[in-house]
Design a protein around this motif. Structure first.
Motif, short mmCIF file in Angstrom:
data_model
loop_
_atom_site.label_atom_id
_atom_site.label_comp_id
_atom_site.label_asym_id
_atom_site.label_seq_id
_atom_site.Cartn_x
_atom_site.Cartn_y
_atom_site.Cartn_z
N ARG A 1 -41.99 -42.73 -17.00
CA ARG A 1 -40.73 -43.40 -17.17
C ARG A 1 -39.82 -42.57 -18.24
NH1 ARG A 1 -44.63 -48.12 -17.20
NH2 ARG A 1 -45.22 -47.47 -19.26
N GLY A 2 -40.56 -41.55 -18.79
CA GLY A 2 -39.79 -40.75 -19.59
C GLY A 2 -39.01 -39.54 -18.79
N GLU B 1 -31.43 -47.35 -28.33
CA GLU B 1 -32.81 -46.89 -28.86
C GLU B 1 -33.08 -45.60 -28.15
OE1 GLU B 1 -35.43 -48.26 -30.33
OE2 GLU B 1 -33.90 -49.67 -30.81
N HIS B 2 -32.35 -45.04 -26.93
CA HIS B 2 -32.58 -43.59 -26.66
C HIS B 2 -31.60 -42.53 -27.27
CE1 HIS B 2 -36.07 -44.47 -24.09
NE2 HIS B 2 -35.43 -45.49 -23.72
N ARG B 3 -30.67 -43.16 -28.11
CA ARG B 3 -29.48 -42.48 -28.61
C ARG B 3 -28.75 -41.74 -27.64
NH1 ARG B 3 -32.43 -40.15 -34.02
NH2 ARG B 3 -34.02 -39.96 -32.93
N GLN C 1 -28.25 -48.27 -17.62
CA GLN C 1 -29.37 -47.09 -18.13
C GLN C 1 -29.02 -45.98 -16.75
OE1 GLN C 1 -33.17 -48.80 -17.61
NE2 GLN C 1 -32.39 -51.08 -18.08
N VAL D 1 -40.91 -52.19 -21.60
CA VAL D 1 -41.59 -51.06 -21.14
C VAL D 1 -41.05 -50.38 -20.13
CG1 VAL D 1 -43.71 -50.59 -19.83
CG2 VAL D 1 -43.56 -52.32 -21.88
N THR D 2 -40.30 -50.94 -19.14
CA THR D 2 -39.58 -50.33 -17.91
C THR D 2 -38.46 -49.57 -18.53
OG1 THR D 2 -38.23 -52.27 -17.50
CG2 THR D 2 -40.37 -52.09 -16.05
N MET D 3 -37.87 -50.03 -19.68
CA MET D 3 -36.96 -49.24 -20.29
C MET D 3 -37.16 -48.33 -21.11
SD MET D 3 -34.34 -52.10 -21.82
CE MET D 3 -33.14 -52.86 -20.71
N ASN D 4 -38.55 -47.94 -21.09
CA ASN D 4 -39.13 -46.79 -21.96
C ASN D 4 -38.86 -47.06 -23.35
OD1 ASN D 4 -41.03 -44.73 -22.07
ND2 ASN D 4 -39.11 -43.05 -21.85
N ILE D 5 -38.96 -48.28 -23.85
CA ILE D 5 -38.77 -48.50 -25.20
C ILE D 5 -39.96 -49.02 -25.73
CG2 ILE D 5 -37.31 -49.90 -26.97
CD1 ILE D 5 -35.09 -50.08 -24.95
N LEU E 1 -35.44 -51.69 -13.46
CA LEU E 1 -35.99 -52.96 -12.62
C LEU E 1 -35.07 -53.83 -13.01
CD1 LEU E 1 -37.85 -54.43 -10.93
CD2 LEU E 1 -39.61 -54.31 -12.68
N ARG F 1 -43.01 -50.34 -30.95
CA ARG F 1 -41.91 -49.39 -32.11
C ARG F 1 -41.01 -50.64 -32.59
NH1 ARG F 1 -38.81 -45.04 -29.20
NH2 ARG F 1 -36.80 -46.43 -28.89
N ARG G 1 -33.46 -53.44 -38.47
CA ARG G 1 -34.65 -54.37 -37.99
C ARG G 1 -35.49 -54.53 -39.22
NH1 ARG G 1 -35.40 -51.15 -33.20
NH2 ARG G 1 -33.76 -52.26 -31.80
N ARG H 1 -34.39 -45.08 -38.79
CA ARG H 1 -33.57 -45.42 -37.84
C ARG H 1 -33.64 -46.87 -37.52
NH1 ARG H 1 -33.62 -44.28 -32.49
NH2 ARG H 1 -36.02 -43.21 -32.20
N ARG I 1 -27.27 -54.84 -17.13
CA ARG I 1 -28.17 -54.17 -17.97
C ARG I 1 -28.78 -52.90 -17.35
NH1 ARG I 1 -32.84 -57.27 -20.82
NH2 ARG I 1 -33.88 -57.16 -18.73
N LEU J 1 -28.87 -52.12 -25.95
CA LEU J 1 -30.27 -51.81 -26.51
C LEU J 1 -30.77 -50.31 -25.81
CD1 LEU J 1 -32.41 -52.82 -28.45
CD2 LEU J 1 -33.81 -53.48 -26.42
N TYR J 2 -30.85 -50.25 -24.70
CA TYR J 2 -31.32 -49.13 -23.84
C TYR J 2 -30.55 -47.89 -24.72
CZ TYR J 2 -32.42 -45.67 -20.51
OH TYR J 2 -32.74 -44.56 -19.81
N ASN K 1 -27.84 -56.81 -25.28
CA ASN K 1 -28.92 -56.78 -24.36
C ASN K 1 -28.62 -55.30 -23.44
OD1 ASN K 1 -30.84 -58.80 -22.80
ND2 ASN K 1 -29.71 -59.82 -24.29
#
Ligand SMILES: Nc1ncnc2c1ncn2[C@@H]1O[C@H](COP(=O)(O)OP(=O)(O)O)[C@@H](O)[C@H]1O
Ligand SMILES: [Mg+2]
Lengths: 268, 250
Positions: A90-91, A120-122, A169, B124-128, A97, B132, B34, B30, A165, A116-117, A113
């Motif tokens: 996944r990385g 989180e992945h900056r 990505q 999980v599918t977003m790799n987050i 999906l 964490r 939260r 970071r 959403r 977020l992605y 929503n």
């Protein structure tokens, strides 16, 4: 450079290789329930593959194997050559999906929503994120919902938010679980167009689970039919306009027979 | 046998969750918003009830002590009794129980619902990793908030004892004498001892509730079951841990 083997990133124009998916003899059991039975399948990089089948035939379970949410009981799933059951995949491959029920984060606004992605992945600054999010919302005519909570939306709107959403990505591989169910015909057509555009302009590989015949016949490169956990056939859509196999024909063009109803046949 | 395996699996899963969450500790700076949000949730939901209950527990301790000590003329030692019991035992224990009831149940409900409605799968599918952003901030927040809540519980309980000891006719102990013995017999170690307990209880409660929430399977009905299970397991663990911690800290 051969463009047909590259995905172009819809937002940043960065290029990365198009990804394919292979399933080799995949079987899946939940306890004694056999849901997938020896499925072998290859999805070519950059193609639109549509999987059709009656409800309960295992389509959602198959999708979850590709993103690694379910692990096969036997057999192997690879995405761009990487083992799908390895979390590290996944990385390495950007996959998104679109869940059947949306799976939106209920505690976050629609805007958050989508953001977020990216946060989180900056991936971008807040200004950059704003631009991407608003663009994705615009594509799905959702601009007015940005500040709303997912629980205040209709089923069809939630579905569109889920698609938006996934779009932000910037995936190389898009997986859709019944993206057009709950949508009106115009919005369904829009979704079909989005899937086709992602393929034509950005070489995004799409794996679509759908009951929508018009979607399958108009945009699919190939259509697979899954029944009772078995992949009955994989064929270009043209061949499915007039299928030979009576089981497939009955599934795709069910004939409504009032004189001899199915439920009576089932009863006897 | 089946149940034993389920319990062992639960323990294993919880420890794995802990290791994974702790591995993301460097991402905590970071996640400051939260973390602050969780501190607020933990403090805000428990502080009012912690204060009310501590006051009455301090009061009851003073009453009981006054009743039994008055007969041999040792009522000025009410202060030491209330001071020690609150600091070493009742403060941390009560905060932990309230934490399980108010915060633990909320955590289990929220994470179970995220699991059931596939929000966790979406992460999980977003790799987050869910550990964490869902588990780590809560664990960090409870570590920070437990001592705060426990100190407040101790203070309120001590004052509750003082007020009761002063205002009940058959005791009528002056606050100066009450606080004199309280200060003389309640050492810093006693308070520190209680804070260590509180820290362990709070951490275990939040970890258990996260683990049970995230391991929910099935439909919406399971959310309620997860909450019940989280609270019951938390309460049992608080009492069992209390015994062993008390023994090892003596
Ligand atoms: N996690 C699970 N545990 C047990 N059975 C499951 C699980 N997920 C799906 N199933 C079963 O697998 C079968 C196929 O489900 P699914 O893939 O959701 O069907 P559909 O083709 O409608 O998407 C169903 O009988 C369902 O009950
Ligand atoms: Mg499905």
């Amino acid at each position: 450079m051969e463009t047909c083997h590259q995905t172009r990133n819809p937002f940043s124009d960065a290029e990365s290789p198009a990804v394919g998916v292979t399933l080799e003899h995949v079987s899946k059991n939940f306890g004694s329930l056999m849901v997938l039975k020896d499925i072998s399948l290859t999805v070519e990089p950059g193609e639109i593959f549509v999987l059709m089948g009656p409800s309960g035939s295992g389509k959602s379970v198959l999708l979850k194997h590709i993103v690694g949410l379910e692990l096969p009981t036997s057999g192997k799933v690879t995405v761009a050559g990487h083992d799908a059951s390895d979390p590290a995949t996944r990385g390495k491959v950007r996959m998104a999906l679109v869940f059947q029920a949306g799976a939106l984060f209920n505690s976050l606004s629609v805007y958050d929503n989508l953001a977020l992605y990216l946060r989180e992945h900056r991936i971008a600054t807040e200004a950059g994120i704003r631009e991407k999010v608003m663009r994705a919302l615009q594509i799905l005519s959702l601009e007015n919902t940005a500040r709303k909570s997912p629980s205040d939306l209709s089923g069809g709107m939630r579905k569109r938010v889920a698609i938006a959403r996934a779009l932000v990505q910037e995936p190389q591989l898009m997986l859709y679980d019944e993206p057009t169910s709950e949508l009106d015909p115009v919005m369904s057509a829009t979704i079909s167009e989005i899937i086709a555009t992602l393929k034509d302009e950005y070489r995004v590989t799409s794996f679509v689970v759908s009951h929508d015949r018009s979607l399958a016949l108009s945009i699919a490169n190939r259509v697979g039919i899954l029944m009772g956990g078995r992949l009955l056939t994989v064929a270009p859509p043209a061949e499915l306009r007039d299928p030979q196999d009576p089981v497939i024909a009955d599934f795709l063009n069910p004939h409504i027979d009032v004189k001899n109803p199915r439920f009576k046949q089932l009863e006897s | 046998m089946k149940q034993l395996i389920a319990i062992l699996e639960g323990i294993g899963g919880t420890l794995r969750l802990l290791v994974r969450a702790v591995a993301f500790a460097p991402t905590l700076p970071r996640q400051l918003p939260r973390f602050m949000e969780q501190c607020y949730q933990i403090g805000y939901t428990t502080l009012p009830i912690v204060s009310i209950l501590s006051f009455f527990i301090g009061g009851v301790l003073a009453l009981q002590a006054g009743y039994s000590m008055e007969s041999f003329g040792a009522k000025e030692f009410i202060g030491s009794l209330v001071g020690l019991s609150m600091a070493r035992e009742l403060g941390p224990m009560m905060v932990a129980i309230l934490l399980a009831g108010r915060v633990g149940s909320a955590i289990a409900a929220e994470l179970a619902s995220m699991k059931v409605y596939q929000e966790v799968d979406a992460l999980v599918t977003m790799n987050i990793p869910p550990e964490r952003i869902l588990v780590l901030p809560r664990l960090a927040a409870v570590i920070v908030m437990m001592p705060v809540l426990t100190i407040i519980a101790n203070l309120v309980g001590w004052f509750g004892g003082a007020i009761v000891a002063h205002s009940v006719d058959f005791i009528a102990l002056e606050p100066e004498k009450y606080f004199e013995t309280l200060r003389r017999f309640t050492k810093f170690e006693d308070v520190a001892n209680g804070l260590i307990k509180a820290e362990v209880f709070g951490f275990v409660v939040v970890l258990i509730c996260c683990s049970i929430g995230l391991n929910t399977r099935g439909g919406p009905r399971e959310i309620g079951a997860a909450v019940t299970k989280a609270v019951v397991v938390s309460l049992i663990l608080i009492l069992v841990l209390d015994y062993f911690l008390t023994q090892s800290l003596l």
